[in-house]
Design an enzyme around this catalytic site. Structure first.
Site, PDB file in Angstrom:
ATOM      1  N   HIS A  83      -1.821   0.325   7.323  1.00 59.97           N
ATOM      2  CA  HIS A  83      -2.387   0.535   5.990  1.00 59.97           C
ATOM      3  C   HIS A  83      -2.069   1.926   5.715  1.00 59.97           C
ATOM      4  O   HIS A  83      -1.704   2.917   6.306  1.00 59.97           O
ATOM      5  CB  HIS A  83      -3.762   0.374   6.193  1.00 59.97           C
ATOM      6  N   ASP A 142      -8.350   5.635  -1.177  1.00 60.02           N
ATOM      7  CA  ASP A 142      -8.017   4.361  -0.495  1.00 60.02           C
ATOM      8  C   ASP A 142      -8.096   3.232  -1.817  1.00 60.02           C
ATOM      9  O   ASP A 142      -9.368   2.741  -1.800  1.00 60.02           O
ATOM     10  CB  ASP A 142      -8.737   3.783   0.396  1.00 60.02           C
ATOM     11  N   CYS A 197       0.830  -1.127  -0.001  1.00 59.33           N
ATOM     12  CA  CYS A 197      -0.063  -0.184   0.094  1.00 59.33           C
ATOM     13  C   CYS A 197       0.963   1.341   0.128  1.00 59.33           C
ATOM     14  O   CYS A 197       0.339   2.566  -0.644  1.00 59.33           O
ATOM     15  CB  CYS A 197      -0.911  -0.155   1.232  1.00 59.33           C
TER      16      CYS A 197
END
Length: 220
Positions: free
Chosen positions: A79, A95, A23
């Site tokens: 994250h 996201d 990520c």
């Protein structure tokens, strides 16, 4: 292609680079793409990179594509997302791992993904390191060492692009961004000095889940 279709194509999640479990690199290239296609300021001044984690590296988030549950909840070690704060309108959350709209307005994203009203044990509390994108794009580096087993095999297949190297030649500093402790949390999300710090400090500032929306509402 009409103008509206062209604008919509810029926001299609399938047009953004995404490698599962990487990520931080996905958001790095997301920021570059938003700057390059005119959705964000060319220098990324309206973008902020958010590292979500805690000391235990156990954070529950809902509506995540990697989840196997109907409510989309998953326990990540960390994250990374991007929040865009323009001079007008609601802040937007980008996201790439979310099943919510892309992008999402900040308030509903927090309500649906973070769920601050949901009672969690202390070891699952989420903290947010907010880093100004121009600083992140210059300073961040990852050689992906955190994704290798002791014998050198990958825990997840890496991106096809080369590892990210910082402008000063640093090859790995992801661990610095992920060292998030309760003691690092700012005391006042509306403080002028705190808001100035996010624009000048490489590692930005750390807020808790109840301060996130307030912080972005106070930015100029």
């Amino acid at each position: 292609m009409t103008t509206s279709t062209l604008e919509q194509s810029k926001l299609d999640v399938s047009h953004f680079n995404h490698t599962p479990f990487y990520c931080e690199e996905n958001v790095y290239f997301l920021c570059k793409q938003l700057c390059g296609n005119g959705v964000a300021d060319a220098e990324g001044s309206d973008l902020f990179v958010i590292f979500i984690s805690n000391e235990k590296r156990q954070i529950p988030l809902w509506h995540q594509k990697a989840s196997r549950r109907a409510d989309g909840v998953i326990l990540w070690d960390y994250h990374v997302i991007c929040i865009q704060r323009k001079s007008s309108g609601d802040p937007l959350v980008w996201d790439l791992d979310s099943t919510l709209s892309f992008p999402s307005s900040l308030a509903p994203y927090v309500s649906e993904t973070i769920r601050p009203s949901f009672q969690l044990f202390s070891e699952y509390r989420r903290f947010f390191r907010i880093v100004h994108a121009p600083l992140f794009l210059r300073c961040f580096a990852s050689d992906r060492r955190h994704m290798k087993e002791p014998d050198g095999t990958w825990t997840a297949e890496p991106p096809i692009h080369k590892p990210i190297v910082a402008e000063d030649g640093t090859k790995h500093n992801l661990n610095e961004y992920l060292e998030i402790r309760p003691a690092d949390v700012i005391s006042n999300a509306s403080s002028g000095s705190i808001k100035d710090a996010v624009f000048t400090q490489k590692l930005g500032v750390v807020v808790n889940e109840n301060q996130l929306e307030e912080f972005f509402s106070q930015l100029p």
